[in-house]
Design an enzyme around this catalytic site. Sequence first.
Site, short mmCIF file in Angstrom:
data_model
loop_
_atom_site.label_atom_id
_atom_site.label_comp_id
_atom_site.label_asym_id
_atom_site.label_seq_id
_atom_site.Cartn_x
_atom_site.Cartn_y
_atom_site.Cartn_z
N GLU A 75 -5.28 -1.96 4.36
CA GLU A 75 -4.04 -1.73 5.10
C GLU A 75 -4.36 -1.58 6.59
OE1 GLU A 75 -0.88 0.22 2.40
OE2 GLU A 75 -2.33 1.78 2.88
N GLY A 131 4.95 0.62 0.83
CA GLY A 131 5.48 1.91 1.25
C GLY A 131 7.00 1.88 1.33
N HIS A 188 -5.70 7.26 1.98
CA HIS A 188 -4.65 6.52 2.67
C HIS A 188 -4.72 6.80 4.18
CE1 HIS A 188 -0.65 5.45 4.12
NE2 HIS A 188 -0.60 4.62 3.09
N SER A 246 3.73 -3.11 5.60
CA SER A 246 5.00 -3.83 5.82
C SER A 246 5.25 -4.96 4.82
CB SER A 246 5.08 -4.35 7.26
OG SER A 246 5.02 -3.27 8.17
N GLY A 297 4.13 0.53 8.12
CA GLY A 297 5.42 1.08 8.55
C GLY A 297 5.94 0.49 9.85
N ASN A 317 4.14 3.32 -3.08
CA ASN A 317 3.73 4.60 -2.49
C ASN A 317 4.97 5.23 -1.84
OD1 ASN A 317 2.58 6.69 -1.09
ND2 ASN A 317 1.48 5.42 0.38
N TRP A 318 5.53 6.20 -2.54
CA TRP A 318 6.77 6.80 -2.04
C TRP A 318 6.51 7.83 -0.94
CZ3 TRP A 318 9.53 7.86 -7.42
CH2 TRP A 318 9.84 6.62 -8.01
N LYS A 319 5.27 8.13 -0.68
CA LYS A 319 4.87 9.08 0.37
C LYS A 319 5.60 10.41 0.21
CE LYS A 319 3.67 5.17 3.23
NZ LYS A 319 3.54 4.60 4.56
P1 PGA Z 1 4.60 0.32 4.49
O1 PGA Z 1 3.49 1.36 4.03
O2 PGA Z 1 4.84 -0.64 3.35
O3 PGA Z 1 5.82 1.14 4.79
O4 PGA Z 1 4.07 -0.40 5.69
C1 PGA Z 1 2.39 0.94 3.28
C2 PGA Z 1 1.51 2.11 2.99
O5 PGA Z 1 1.43 3.02 3.82
O6 PGA Z 1 0.86 2.18 1.93
#
Ligand code: PGA
Length: 248
Positions: free
Chosen positions: A154, A220, A94, A199, A160, A7-9
């Site tokens: 999640e 992410g 999400h 994470s 994050g 997920n590159w957001k």
């Molecule tokens: P993260 O994000 O790996 O940076 O914790 C995961 C996500 O939001 O899908």
Amino acid sequence: MKCVIANWKMNLGIRESVALARAAMATLQGKELAPQVVICPSATALHEVRKTVVRSRVALGAQNAGPARYGAYTGDIGLSQLEDVGASYVLLGHSERRAAGETAEHVRERLQAVYEHSSLTPVICAGNAWEADLRTILAGLTVPLHRRLLIAFEPEDAIGSGQHLSPVEAAETLAAIKLRARELTHMSEASLAVLYGGSVNSSNAYQYLRELAVDGVLVGSASLRVQEFRGIVDAATDVLAAQTNVWP
Ligand code: PGA
């Protein structure tokens, strides 16, 4: 099967996205046994990234979808538009969308539309309130035969933050989620997959993926770094090799 979803957001321009997509394809090179890799770039990069990954084993996903094929939904992207651009997966609900006001009811509406009006495979996301969420999103939902559903668990405080959940705890929760999803939808076990997200990085991916209850990971920030992402795909490949070699 194991699945690794990137997920590159809201990151990367078109050129950077194409470069990262090439790097994601390279992680699968020479691997006979490999996880299903799905990359979810920003909507603005989907078209160019699609040209890069077409005919490769990397699948394309969108980060969200509007509640219809097309229509008067300013700012949303319709299901027919996502199919047109070559997406085959779509993330729904999400936690960052929830923080921006999306509710479980919205996720349900979009999920139902995905099944009724597209051939996309949905990946619904749920956090600590997953029990209430699943009830709202899935109870009485009509899932057409042969369609799949991926559910990413999640925990909000793990996203994050570097504060990832213990793999055993993640596996226990995912097993409970799959059971509950089966009760609510009557889907077969084979058409449901449950993923952990929050994470995940190259150092902890193996610990999650080796758990039988963990069908995959949603990644992410680590998915934006080539070496990290390669490490996660390698970990999934190692797990697949180890689990294939187990005596019956
Ligand atoms: P993260 O994000 O790996 O940076 O914790 C995961 C996500 O939001 O899908």
